[in-house]
Write a protein that holds these residues in place. Structure first.
Motif, PDB file in Angstrom:
ATOM      1  N   LEU A 266       0.798  -1.234   0.000  1.00  0.00           N
ATOM      2  CA  LEU A 266       0.000   0.000   0.000  1.00  0.00           C
ATOM      3  C   LEU A 266       0.830   1.283   0.000  1.00  0.00           C
ATOM      4  CD1 LEU A 266      -2.836  -1.162   2.431  1.00  0.00           C
ATOM      5  CD2 LEU A 266      -2.972  -0.933  -0.057  1.00  0.00           C
TER       6      LEU A 266
ATOM      7  N   LYS B 259       0.841   2.481  -3.300  1.00  0.00           N
ATOM      8  CA  LYS B 259      -0.521   2.428  -3.868  1.00  0.00           C
ATOM      9  C   LYS B 259      -0.665   1.248  -4.835  1.00  0.00           C
ATOM     10  CE  LYS B 259      -1.641   6.324  -1.752  1.00  0.00           C
ATOM     11  NZ  LYS B 259      -2.178   7.519  -2.378  1.00  0.00           N
TER      12      LYS B 259
ATOM     13  N   THR C 110      -4.563  -7.439   3.409  1.00  0.00           N
ATOM     14  CA  THR C 110      -4.200  -6.123   2.839  1.00  0.00           C
ATOM     15  C   THR C 110      -5.449  -5.370   2.397  1.00  0.00           C
ATOM     16  OG1 THR C 110      -2.048  -6.952   2.114  1.00  0.00           O
ATOM     17  CG2 THR C 110      -2.854  -4.965   1.037  1.00  0.00           C
TER      18      THR C 110
ATOM     19  N   ALA D 248      -6.803  -1.782   3.963  1.00  0.00           N
ATOM     20  CA  ALA D 248      -7.064  -0.613   3.115  1.00  0.00           C
ATOM     21  C   ALA D 248      -8.494  -0.119   3.296  1.00  0.00           C
ATOM     22  CB  ALA D 248      -6.797  -0.961   1.652  1.00  0.00           C
TER      23      ALA D 248
ATOM     24  N   ASN E 165      -9.639   3.445   4.964  1.00  0.00           N
ATOM     25  CA  ASN E 165     -10.431   4.384   4.154  1.00  0.00           C
ATOM     26  C   ASN E 165     -11.767   4.725   4.817  1.00  0.00           C
ATOM     27  OD1 ASN E 165      -8.407   4.299   2.246  1.00  0.00           O
ATOM     28  ND2 ASN E 165      -9.477   2.904   0.865  1.00  0.00           N
TER      29      ASN E 165
ATOM     30  N   PHE F  65      -6.165   4.644   0.227  1.00  0.00           N
ATOM     31  CA  PHE F  65      -5.564   3.462  -0.385  1.00  0.00           C
ATOM     32  C   PHE F  65      -6.481   2.796  -1.411  1.00  0.00           C
ATOM     33  CE2 PHE F  65      -3.471   3.796   3.813  1.00  0.00           C
ATOM     34  CZ  PHE F  65      -2.174   3.980   3.354  1.00  0.00           C
TER      35      PHE F  65
END
Length: 349
Positions: free
Chosen positions: A162, A165, A182, A186, A190, A197
């Motif tokens: 991440l 990106k 992952t 993310a 968010n 991300f």
């Protein structure tokens, strides 16, 4: 409704990514890497390195991590690590990874990437980490106790993906739980702090796992691997020493004849022929003839790669420059992402 973390759903998403890669490669950021625990071998080349070069040449933004910090997840020494890192860069360059198109960097050289661990650890529970099957498998395989670093290995991998990106990661089926964690990290970040991300997808390889020369998993510790860095003579010696059986007729039978079948698989992937076709051609000529065939196939395929590698062996300054430049780019990216994270969390003072 199918479970989002299931293999079927991951495969469907992977197929959509594959189609997208061909049409709009510029929309994708790929992250992958290796732990510098020894020399890269044929299994690494056919399993991942060749695919990385293809993605790079398609126009995907490719990033390759040398995961030096992750060496100590399951071992108590960093002996030979610098030598392993430099040799890994040589292998990458020789196999066609282009530092002008692909960022090659080291974990330990990018502190801002590793700082993401702190907020990310707050987004996963201990139970989720304990359930991760790949962490359990790695712990059992190494015989090492469960350290805090090994337990949080999937979170560390989330930082790697991440910070740049990354939205696509080439993996085998066994690594899917890492991608799922992952994606969860993310999403949770968010949702809690605002969109920073991307969604991450696995790019599942359809390349079958290349067995070692004895039919077992290819591993330096088993002595059944041919390293990319080996000379033609060392390759011949390694193949000649590989164990076969007493049966003269050559047949492809992985379950009952692992040694013969491991050799046939190596020859097949290097020549583009099938194992059965090669077995029929050699027939009753026996294991000696098969080993000769395999040696020629490997040495012919890897001759140009080894020739390029030899040039890098004699130019360590260039190898170091590639790594320094990759580390510089990675730091730039990591610091920009960390600044975004601090802004989203209201931690700018």
């Amino acid at each position: 409704m199918p479970n989002e973390g299931s293999y079927g759903v991951a495969l469907e998403r992977s197929r959509r990514v594959e189609a997208g890669l061909k049409d709009h490669p510029e929309k994708y950021v790929m992250l992958t890497g290796d732990r510098p625990t020894g020399r890269l071998h044929l299994g690494h080349y056919f399993g991942t390195l060749r695919g990385r070069v293809e993605l790079q040449n398609l126009g995907v933004r490719t990033n390759v991590l040398i995961a030096d910090y992750q060496v100590i997840t399951d071992r108590d020494t960093t002996e030979h690590i610098q030598d392993n890192v430099y040799n890994m860069v040589m292998d990458y360059l020789a196999c066609g990874i282009d530092p002008d198109k692909t960022m090659i960097y080291c974990h330990s050289a990018v502190p801002a990437c590793n700082q993401l661990m702190l907020p990310f650890l707050s987004l996963v529970s201990e139970a989720e980490l304990q359930r991760n099957p790949t962490v359990k498998a790695e712990m059992e395989a190494s015989g090492h106790e469960l350290t805090g670093l090994l337990l949080t290995y999937p979170v560390h991998q989330a930082c790697d993906i991440l910070f740049c990106k990354g939205n696509v990661v080439p993996v085998g089926r066994d690594q899917l739980p890492h991608i799922e964690i992952t994606r969860q990290i993310a999403r949770r970040f968010n949702k809690r702090y605002g969109k920073v991300f991307p969604e991450v997808d696995a790019l599942l390889s359809d390349t079958p796992l290349l067995p070692g020369l004895d039919g077992r998993k290819m591993s330096k510790s088993y002595g059944n691997a041919v390293s990319i860095s080996m000379t033609a003579e060392e390759t011949a010696k390694r193949i000649k020493k590989s164990q076969t059986d007493g049966e003269r007729k050559i047949t492809f039978d992985p379950e009952n004849r692992p040694g013969i079948s491991g050799l046939l698989s190596t020859a097949a992937i290097c020549t583009g022929r099938s194992e059965a076709e090669i077995a029929d051609e050699i027939g009753d000529a026996g294991a000696g003839a098969l080993k000769k065939y395999v040696t020629n196939a490997v040495n012919e395929y890897f001759a140009p790669i080894r020739e390029r590698r030899h040039q890098y062996e004699n130019d360590l300054d260039y190898v170091k420059d590639v790594l320094h430049e990759g580390n510089r780019k990675a730091n730039e990216l990591a610091e920009a992402t960390l600044a975004e994270v601090h802004e989203a969390m209201g931690m700018t003072y």
